[in-house]
Motif scaffolding. Structure first.
Motif, PDB file in Angstrom:
ATOM      1  N   PRO A   1       8.898   6.706  13.706  1.00 36.08           N
ATOM      2  CA  PRO A   1       8.896   6.370  12.559  1.00 36.08           C
ATOM      3  C   PRO A   1       8.188   6.583  11.204  1.00 36.08           C
ATOM      4  CG  PRO A   1       8.788   3.730  13.833  1.00 36.08           C
ATOM      5  CD  PRO A   1       8.257   5.086  14.259  1.00 36.08           C
ATOM      6  N   LEU A   2       9.149   6.870  10.118  1.00 35.72           N
ATOM      7  CA  LEU A   2       8.222   7.479   9.142  1.00 35.72           C
ATOM      8  C   LEU A   2       8.823   6.211   7.740  1.00 35.72           C
ATOM      9  CD1 LEU A   2       7.433  10.328   8.289  1.00 35.72           C
ATOM     10  CD2 LEU A   2       9.231  10.911   7.759  1.00 35.72           C
ATOM     11  N   ASP A   3       7.319   6.303   7.339  1.00 37.28           N
ATOM     12  CA  ASP A   3       7.560   5.548   6.447  1.00 37.28           C
ATOM     13  C   ASP A   3       9.219   6.050   5.000  1.00 37.28           C
ATOM     14  OD1 ASP A   3       5.307   3.539   8.078  1.00 37.28           O
ATOM     15  OD2 ASP A   3       4.212   5.106   5.684  1.00 37.28           O
ATOM     16  N   GLY A   4       9.672   5.258   5.055  1.00 34.48           N
ATOM     17  CA  GLY A   4      10.868   5.508   3.982  1.00 34.48           C
ATOM     18  C   GLY A   4      11.966   6.139   4.493  1.00 34.48           C
TER      19      GLY A   4
ATOM     20  N   GLY B   1       2.843  10.142   3.273  1.00 35.18           N
ATOM     21  CA  GLY B   1       2.844   8.538   4.605  1.00 35.18           C
ATOM     22  C   GLY B   1       1.578   8.561   4.921  1.00 35.18           C
ATOM     23  N   ASP B   2       0.663   7.419   5.062  1.00 38.83           N
ATOM     24  CA  ASP B   2      -0.876   7.451   5.525  1.00 38.83           C
ATOM     25  C   ASP B   2      -1.754   8.023   4.602  1.00 38.83           C
ATOM     26  OD1 ASP B   2      -0.456   5.775   7.890  1.00 38.83           O
ATOM     27  OD2 ASP B   2      -0.477   8.280   9.227  1.00 38.83           O
TER      28      ASP B   2
ATOM     29  N   ASP C   1       9.866   8.688  -1.206  1.00 32.47           N
ATOM     30  CA  ASP C   1      10.146   8.585  -2.981  1.00 32.47           C
ATOM     31  C   ASP C   1       9.160   9.221  -3.472  1.00 32.47           C
ATOM     32  OD1 ASP C   1      11.481   6.583  -1.997  1.00 32.47           O
ATOM     33  OD2 ASP C   1       9.802   5.220  -2.310  1.00 32.47           O
TER      34      ASP C   1
ATOM     35  N   THR D   1       4.250   9.846  -0.678  1.00 30.50           N
ATOM     36  CA  THR D   1       5.137   8.789   0.264  1.00 30.50           C
ATOM     37  C   THR D   1       6.757   9.606   0.201  1.00 30.50           C
ATOM     38  OG1 THR D   1       5.810   8.511  -1.529  1.00 30.50           O
ATOM     39  CG2 THR D   1       4.279   7.368  -0.575  1.00 30.50           C
TER      40      THR D   1
END
Length: 505
Positions: free
Chosen positions: A423-426, A192-193, A199, A197
């Protein structure tokens, strides 16, 4: 002569697995495992073989006759664990080795044609490295280790106080896996960031294990806690360890008194570092800027503030015992509330409050300057922070309790009241627990994604607790792989390496 486990026990139970006579308890199969402060060797059953000492990753096990100074107390602590309630298993009457091993069991059964998996492990702290070790030792998996920091190690590298070199040795047991032929190490790579990602990780691996910990310090929720000079105690420990996210000039330490809010082991770490003679820290892995800052600092007194009484303090007995042997430092219990002394005097020998029975008590007059001469740590129980006071920076902490209110002058406030995940994206996230929702490590609603460590179970348990946690998560992953439940990756290992080089720092 028997062996004894001492203060730096990490409770990862490696010693249990090599003991030929089952004399180390609690074991991972016993209910008390994970809730006791350390493991214990039964002196009546120990056969002095030394297998446990050879296997211990943190050098916490010694022959009783070699214990010196404050370590001698651990011979008694180990023996006392087996008094009263009987923790010894029933011994068989047959055989030269007095341990009934029972029928063999195999928790994992993989198909004979089980092929190599490509697994990404995000985070190189203890949780991630226990998971990676499990995969590398017991499967033909190829592991990609990912960390956003430029140095591997996570909590062992940056979260363990530098004056605990034995505990930091746990990192040495993991270091050999960083150069394993089936490991690809990607440092300085964010998930992230602007990095990769979730994904993209999933597209290039059969499975992804997230071991990202609980990086956010819990807040006090009182007015003024964001004033300059009020920070997380974990940030102070990270500063001492040279964490790249903490500036070398982050701490000035120009006041003579510091208040640490909370009374867990991190609080004791911070207090100990602040009042230790800097000369004793020379030669430890403390950062040069931190050692220089402590030498310049004027701290003479640290107040460890706890909402609860001494019988319910969050620190462990071994860490408190270590403070009693800290050279040149006095301990004092603020006797502001009669309930504090009553709890200490009424404590049973095995209660942590009993450790304070021979510690001096007096009602502290906070209007007076901090102690002159020798440095000291003051324990103030049954007091909650109500406000951090000051103008441009911290000046004092107002505390309240059943015995009334007080204002404790201080130039720095360190909060040590726990951590929570972010939180962690995804990935899904449970705000109430600060964890990723999961079932035995399987991330809810995301096949092929797994969690381990504090982001899985919450911010509880030390280094060794992650070993059992990782075993469960890796077991879930292998079960899913053997059952054909893992999504097939669409990208190759080579294409991920190119992606990591482009996105890494």
């Amino acid at each position: 002569m028997a062996f004894a486990i001492t203060q730096t026990c990490c409770s990862d139970a490696t010693c249990v697995s090599v003991c030929p006579v089952n004399c180390i308890h609690p074991t991972p199969e016993e209910r008390a495992f994970g809730s006791t402060e350390m493991l214990h060797i039964d002196p009546k059953s120990c056969i002095d073989c030394g297998a446990c000492a050879d296997a211990c990753p943190v050098d916490a096990i010694f022959p009783v006759e070699r214990l010196t100074g404050g370590q001698r107390e651990y011979a008694r602590i180990n023996a006392a664990y087996y008094e009263g309630e009987d923790h010894r298993p029933e011994q068989p009457v047959r055989g030269p080795v007095f341990h009934d091993w029972g029928a063999p069991s195999f928790d994992r059964v993989l198909p004979a044609d089980f092929g190599p998996l490509r697994v990404a492990v995000v985070g190189t702290g203890p949780a991630g490295m226990y998971a990676a070790r499990d995969l590398l030792l017991h499967t033909p998996a190829e592991v990609t280790l990912i960390d956003r920091l430029p140095v591997a190690g996570g909590l062992v590298r940056y979260g363990v106080a530098p004056d605990h070199p034995s505990t930091k040795k746990a990192g040495e047991s993991f270091a050999r896996f960083l150069t394993h032929p089936r490991v690809r190490l990607c440092l300085g790579l964010e998930v992230g960031d602007g990095g990769v990602t979730a994904d993209e990780l999933a597209a290039h691996h059969d499975a992804v294990i997230y071991a990202v910990g609980a990086p956010e310090a819990r807040r006090l929720g009182v007015p003024g806690e964001d004033r300059p000079g009020s920070v997380a105690a974990s940030e102070f420990v990270a500063w001492c360890n040279g964490h790249p996210d903490v500036a070398p000039d982050a701490f000035e330490l120009s006041a003579d008194r510091v208040v640490v809010v909370g009374n867990g082991n991190v609080a004791l770490d911070a207090a100990r570092l602040l009042v230790s003679d800097p000369a004793t820290l020379q030669g430890t892995p403390i950062a040069a800027h931190a050692l220089a800052g402590l030498r310049r600092g004027k701290v003479r007194e640290v107040v460890v503030l706890g909402r609860r009484g001494p019988q319910h303090a969050a620190y462990t007995r071994p860490e408190l015992l270590a403070l009693k042997h800290l050279s040149g430092v006095d301990l004092l219990v603020d006797d502001h509330d009669p309930a504090v002394g009553a709890a200490i005097d009424g404590a049973a020998d095995q209660d942590k409050a009993a450790v304070l029975k021979d510690v001096r008590r007096e009602a502290v007059d906070w209007s007076l300057p901090a102690a002159d001469g020798r440095r000291r740590i003051v324990f103030r129980f049954l007091s909650a922070p109500a406000e951090v006071r000051g103008e441009e920076s911290v000046r004092a902490v107002r505390v309240t309790g059943a015995a009334g209110e007080a204002e404790i002058p201080a130039g720095t406030v360190l909060r040590a009241v726990g951590h929570r995940g972010t939180p962690l994206d995804g990935l899904p996230f449970d705000e109430s627990t600060g964890t990723v929702p999961n079932d035995r490590g399987r991330v809810t609603g995301r096949p092929g994604a797994y969690v381990v460590g504090w982001i899985k179970r919450g911010a509880s348990g030390g280094i060794g607790a992650n070993r059992v946690c990782a075993t469960e998560t890796v077991g879930s992953l292998l079960d899913d792989a053997a059952s054909g439940r893992l999504p097939a990756p669409t990208g190759s290992a080579r294409s991920f390496r190119r992606l990591a080089r482009r996105r890494g720092r």
